[in-house]
Design a protein around this motif. Structure first.
Motif, mmCIF file in Angstrom:
data_model
loop_
_atom_site.group_PDB
_atom_site.id
_atom_site.type_symbol
_atom_site.label_atom_id
_atom_site.label_comp_id
_atom_site.label_asym_id
_atom_site.label_seq_id
_atom_site.Cartn_x
_atom_site.Cartn_y
_atom_site.Cartn_z
ATOM 1 N N THR A 63 0.800 -1.232 0.000
ATOM 2 C CA THR A 63 0.000 0.000 0.000
ATOM 3 C C THR A 63 0.829 1.278 0.000
ATOM 4 O OG1 THR A 63 -0.140 -0.097 2.417
ATOM 5 C CG2 THR A 63 -1.905 -1.160 1.174
ATOM 6 N N GLU A 64 2.122 1.181 0.306
ATOM 7 C CA GLU A 64 2.978 2.367 0.343
ATOM 8 C C GLU A 64 3.296 2.836 -1.081
ATOM 9 O OE1 GLU A 64 4.185 -0.359 3.788
ATOM 10 O OE2 GLU A 64 3.604 -0.516 1.674
ATOM 11 N N ALA A 65 3.215 4.131 -1.301
ATOM 12 C CA ALA A 65 3.423 4.689 -2.638
ATOM 13 C C ALA A 65 4.834 4.464 -3.165
ATOM 14 C CB ALA A 65 3.108 6.182 -2.625
ATOM 15 N N ASP A 66 5.803 4.377 -2.241
ATOM 16 C CA ASP A 66 7.195 4.238 -2.676
ATOM 17 C C ASP A 66 7.663 2.784 -2.717
ATOM 18 O OD1 ASP A 66 7.029 3.956 0.064
ATOM 19 O OD2 ASP A 66 9.016 4.823 0.436
ATOM 20 N N LYS A 67 6.748 1.807 -2.605
ATOM 21 C CA LYS A 67 7.115 0.395 -2.628
ATOM 22 C C LYS A 67 6.507 -0.282 -3.846
ATOM 23 C CE LYS A 67 9.287 0.592 1.284
ATOM 24 N NZ LYS A 67 9.179 2.057 1.411
ATOM 25 N N LYS A 68 7.224 -1.251 -4.398
ATOM 26 C CA LYS A 68 6.750 -1.987 -5.555
ATOM 27 C C LYS A 68 6.839 -3.483 -5.291
ATOM 28 C CE LYS A 68 8.176 1.570 -8.866
ATOM 29 N NZ LYS A 68 9.005 1.864 -10.063
#
Length: 223
Positions: free
Chosen positions: A102-107
């Motif tokens: 859910t974190e924007a900076d994680k893929k």
């Protein structure tokens, strides 16, 4: 030297880590003799079978979950019951469900790559894991954390990172005229197989990750 990152801290690996308390429906022991393959042998349906995992920080933060593919295997049926069997897990197939990131900076792809490297499962050196049934018995009492419909107790040798330990857990086993299926979920301590990210117990990388790993299997076999 290992670099500590938020990504590393949440990556428990293969299966599912329970962060609140250890489950009581699984026992772990040393490697046992594998059950003799007898009766009719059914091939595992690798398309319909799957291993699920879910992972947390300690305290339940930043959960991650995903799947692993079953590469091959078989179940032996005798007298209308599963008597033996095995299946091989493709460790290179580790997937992280995008819904769990859910974190924007994680893929998800970055976490998948990290789980495959030597910090965790080192899939280049250990491309597969496997489970070999050592015994199947009627379930006497159903633990509250068992899979729905559990009717058997299964013991088997689980190999991860090249190390084999025997695990015992409740399972739902169904056998029909031309098919068989095993569903189960159970929790083990990842360190029993040497799955450790931190260099010591006090290393933040190790401290932040629960040791309990929940494995959910859904294996189907057919003629």
């Amino acid at each position: 030297m290992k670099k500590i990152s938020v990504l590393a801290l949440v990556a428990v690996g293969l299966l599912a880590a329970s962060c609140n308390k250890a489950k009581t429906d699984t026992s772990v022991a040393t490697e046992q003799s594998v059950a003799e393959s007898k009766g009719e042998k059914l091939a595992v349906d690798t398309v319909a079978s799957v291993v699920n995992w879910k992972a947390f920080h300690k305290g339940g933060f930043a959960p991650r979950w995903g799947t692993l593919n079953v590469k091959s295997g078989d179940l032996s049926i005798e007298g209308g019951q599963v008597a033996a069997g095995n299946f091989i897990i493709d460790m290179t197939s580790i997937k992280v469900d995008p819904a769990s990131v859910t974190e924007a900076d994680k893929k998800p792809a970055e976490l998948e790559a990290h789980l495959k490297n030597p910090d965790f499962f080192n899939v280049e050196k250990n491309p597969v894991s496997d489970f070999k049934i050592t015994s199947v018995a009627d379930l006497k009492e159903t633990p509250k954390d068992a899979v729905a419909g559990a009717n058997k107790t299964i013991s088997g040798n689980l190999t991860l990172l090249g190390k084999t330990m025997n695990v015992t857990f409740p399972a739902k086993v169904d056998v029909t005229a031309d098919a068989a299926a095993i569903q189960a979920k159970f929790t083990v301590n990842r360190t029993d197989w040497g799955i450790k990210f931190g260099t010591t117990e006090s290393d933040p990388a190790e401290w932040m990750i629960s040791k309990d790993i929940e494995i959910a299997i859904d294996v189907k076999a057919k003629k």
